[in-house]
Design a protein around this motif. Structure first.
Motif, mmCIF file in Angstrom:
data_model
loop_
_atom_site.group_PDB
_atom_site.id
_atom_site.type_symbol
_atom_site.label_atom_id
_atom_site.label_comp_id
_atom_site.label_asym_id
_atom_site.label_seq_id
_atom_site.Cartn_x
_atom_site.Cartn_y
_atom_site.Cartn_z
ATOM 1 N N ASP A 279 38.577 -10.603 21.702
ATOM 2 C CA ASP A 279 39.807 -10.816 23.157
ATOM 3 C C ASP A 279 41.388 -9.949 22.366
ATOM 4 O OD1 ASP A 279 41.012 -11.485 20.813
ATOM 5 O OD2 ASP A 279 41.736 -13.450 21.257
ATOM 6 N N GLY A 280 40.141 -8.843 21.999
ATOM 7 C CA GLY A 280 41.392 -7.349 21.035
ATOM 8 C C GLY A 280 40.756 -6.480 21.852
ATOM 9 N N LEU A 281 40.518 -6.388 23.179
ATOM 10 C CA LEU A 281 40.637 -5.417 23.789
ATOM 11 C C LEU A 281 41.936 -5.138 25.295
ATOM 12 C CD1 LEU A 281 38.687 -2.461 24.200
ATOM 13 C CD2 LEU A 281 37.801 -3.737 26.158
ATOM 14 N N GLU A 282 42.968 -3.963 25.187
ATOM 15 C CA GLU A 282 43.428 -4.392 26.138
ATOM 16 C C GLU A 282 43.735 -3.039 26.619
ATOM 17 O OE1 GLU A 282 47.926 -4.158 23.411
ATOM 18 O OE2 GLU A 282 47.284 -5.473 22.867
ATOM 19 N N PRO A 283 43.940 -2.381 28.397
ATOM 20 C CA PRO A 283 44.022 -1.796 29.256
ATOM 21 C C PRO A 283 44.963 -1.068 28.356
ATOM 22 C CG PRO A 283 44.168 -3.998 30.492
ATOM 23 C CD PRO A 283 44.367 -4.283 28.859
ATOM 24 N N PHE A 284 45.342 0.446 28.430
ATOM 25 C CA PHE A 284 45.778 1.217 28.136
ATOM 26 C C PHE A 284 46.833 1.892 28.576
ATOM 27 C CE2 PHE A 284 47.330 5.637 26.394
ATOM 28 C CZ PHE A 284 47.807 5.208 25.762
ATOM 29 N N HIS A 285 47.892 1.946 29.024
ATOM 30 C CA HIS A 285 49.158 2.418 29.793
ATOM 31 C C HIS A 285 50.244 3.326 28.914
ATOM 32 C CE1 HIS A 285 48.006 -0.285 33.285
ATOM 33 N NE2 HIS A 285 47.909 -1.424 32.218
ATOM 34 N N PRO A 286 49.917 3.936 29.031
ATOM 35 C CA PRO A 286 50.895 5.421 28.147
ATOM 36 C C PRO A 286 52.371 4.615 28.142
ATOM 37 C CG PRO A 286 49.890 6.516 29.417
ATOM 38 C CD PRO A 286 49.439 5.371 30.123
ATOM 39 N N ASP A 287 52.595 4.164 29.333
ATOM 40 C CA ASP A 287 54.427 4.125 29.324
ATOM 41 C C ASP A 287 55.059 2.317 28.142
ATOM 42 O OD1 ASP A 287 52.430 2.833 31.006
ATOM 43 O OD2 ASP A 287 55.079 2.549 32.390
ATOM 44 N N ARG A 288 53.600 2.079 28.840
ATOM 45 C CA ARG A 288 53.647 0.706 27.955
ATOM 46 C C ARG A 288 54.236 1.009 25.859
ATOM 47 N NH1 ARG A 288 50.594 -3.814 30.978
ATOM 48 N NH2 ARG A 288 51.510 -2.864 33.347
ATOM 49 N N MET A 289 52.559 1.481 26.051
ATOM 50 C CA MET A 289 52.672 2.872 24.386
ATOM 51 C C MET A 289 53.770 2.848 24.588
ATOM 52 S SD MET A 289 50.292 2.482 21.963
ATOM 53 C CE MET A 289 49.348 1.305 21.921
#
Ligand code: GDP
Length: 295
Positions: A279-289
């Motif tokens: 379950d350790g995969l996250e979509p990547f969002h530059p603003d959230r990061m």
């Protein structure tokens, strides 16, 4: 995640705390510390240079807003620069086609490719779609078996051919199997090597040419810093990547690869691996990061 980068940036902003307004001299001190934090995080030098230019231009050009303290002003400017460097509004959606979508996954051995294939299949399954994992890494006999174990753990069918020696034929047969069996997404787990070599690249290029995947992704280990960036460059030159999936950001990755890869290669990060579990995969969002980095 990226603790030392967070600490470094926090200290930089602290230098401006209690200052009445943003001036050349207090800003210079804050910016120097931001620069040091990035260099210590192993961000590529060219990225740091461009980042600092962007931040300085914005900070110098900015009117001193009465409502904002200098610290808040610099945080806001750094946040926007981080978003830009991380990929702006790049979007992690897989853009699945109505029939079968074929995803080709590449990466060096140990980067986390097979694990990421499983994690991705799990996410696709959660969206109500049917994934098929394809054992196209025929270099290591254990790789096929490993994919079967991964497939079982995420409840996803695995396509493999006993005794096969031609990964291109395996991929082609798997796509046909997918079309005949109502599969939505085919995930090709291709061969990895310890280092980039011509034979590996030629095999991947041939799969790309003959199987025509809809999207090609590179899995890189976020702990390997600039090596991850260099391998992204080399794979992108050979394959025109659609995106990078960066793993192991839960460990003590300093963040250099995360902040450098898009700016250096032009290839956006699409997903990040944040645990060794499925379950350790996250979509990547530059603003959230960027918000996460700034805590
Ligand atoms: P491959 O050779 O590229 O297929 O790599 P594997 O999928 O076999 O992964 C290599 C190792 O990295 C395994 O021990 C995985 O559990 C681990 N791994 C993969 N992704 C992550 C991640 O995001 N976080 C952590 N902590 N470990 C990971």
């Amino acid at each position: 995640m990226l603790d030392s980068l967070q600490d470094g940036l926090r200290s930089a902003f602290k230098t401006l705390r209690g200052q009445g307004r943003l001036t050349e001299s207090n800003m210079r001190e804050g910016l120097k510390m931001v620069e040091n934090a990035l260099l210590e995080a192993d961000v590529s030098y060219s990225v740091v240079k461009d980042f600092m230019k962007d931040v300085s231009d914005k900070a110098v050009g900015q009117d001193v807003l009465k409502s904002l303290k200098p610290e808040q002003q610099l945080v806001g400017i750094v946040q926007q620069a981080l978003i830009d460097i991380l990929g702006g509004d790049s979007d992690p959606a897989l853009h699945l086609k109505p029939d079968v979508t074929v995803l080709m996954m590449c990466g060096l051995q140990g980067a986390g490719k097979t694990t990421t294939c499983g994690k991705l299949a799990r996410l696709i399954g959660q969206e109500g779609k049917k994934a098929l994992l394809v054992a196209a890494d025929l270099q290591r006999p254990a790789a096929v078996q490993q994919l079967h174990i991964v497939g079982e753990s995420v409840n996803t069918q695995v396509y493999s051919e006993e005794g096969a020696s031609d990964p291109i034929a395996v991929c082609q047969n798997a796509v046909k199997h997918a079309r005949d069996n109502g599969i939505d997404v085919v995930i090709l787990d291709t061969a990895g090597r310890l280092a980039i070599d011509e034979e590996l690249m030629n095999q991947l290029k041939t799969i790309d040419l003959k199987v025509q995947p809809d999207q090609v992704y590179l899995v890189v280990d976020g702990m390997t810093g600039q090596d991850a960036v260099n391998s992204a460059k080399a794979f992108n030159d050979a394959l025109e990547l659609d995106g990078v999936m960066m793993t192991k950001l839960d460990g003590d990755a300093r963040g250099g690869a995360l902040l450098s890869v898009k700016h250096v290669t032009g290839v956006p990060i699409k997903f990040i691996g944040v645990s060794e579990h499925m379950d350790g995969l996250e979509p990547f969002h530059p603003d959230r990061m960027a918000s996460r980095i700034l805590g």
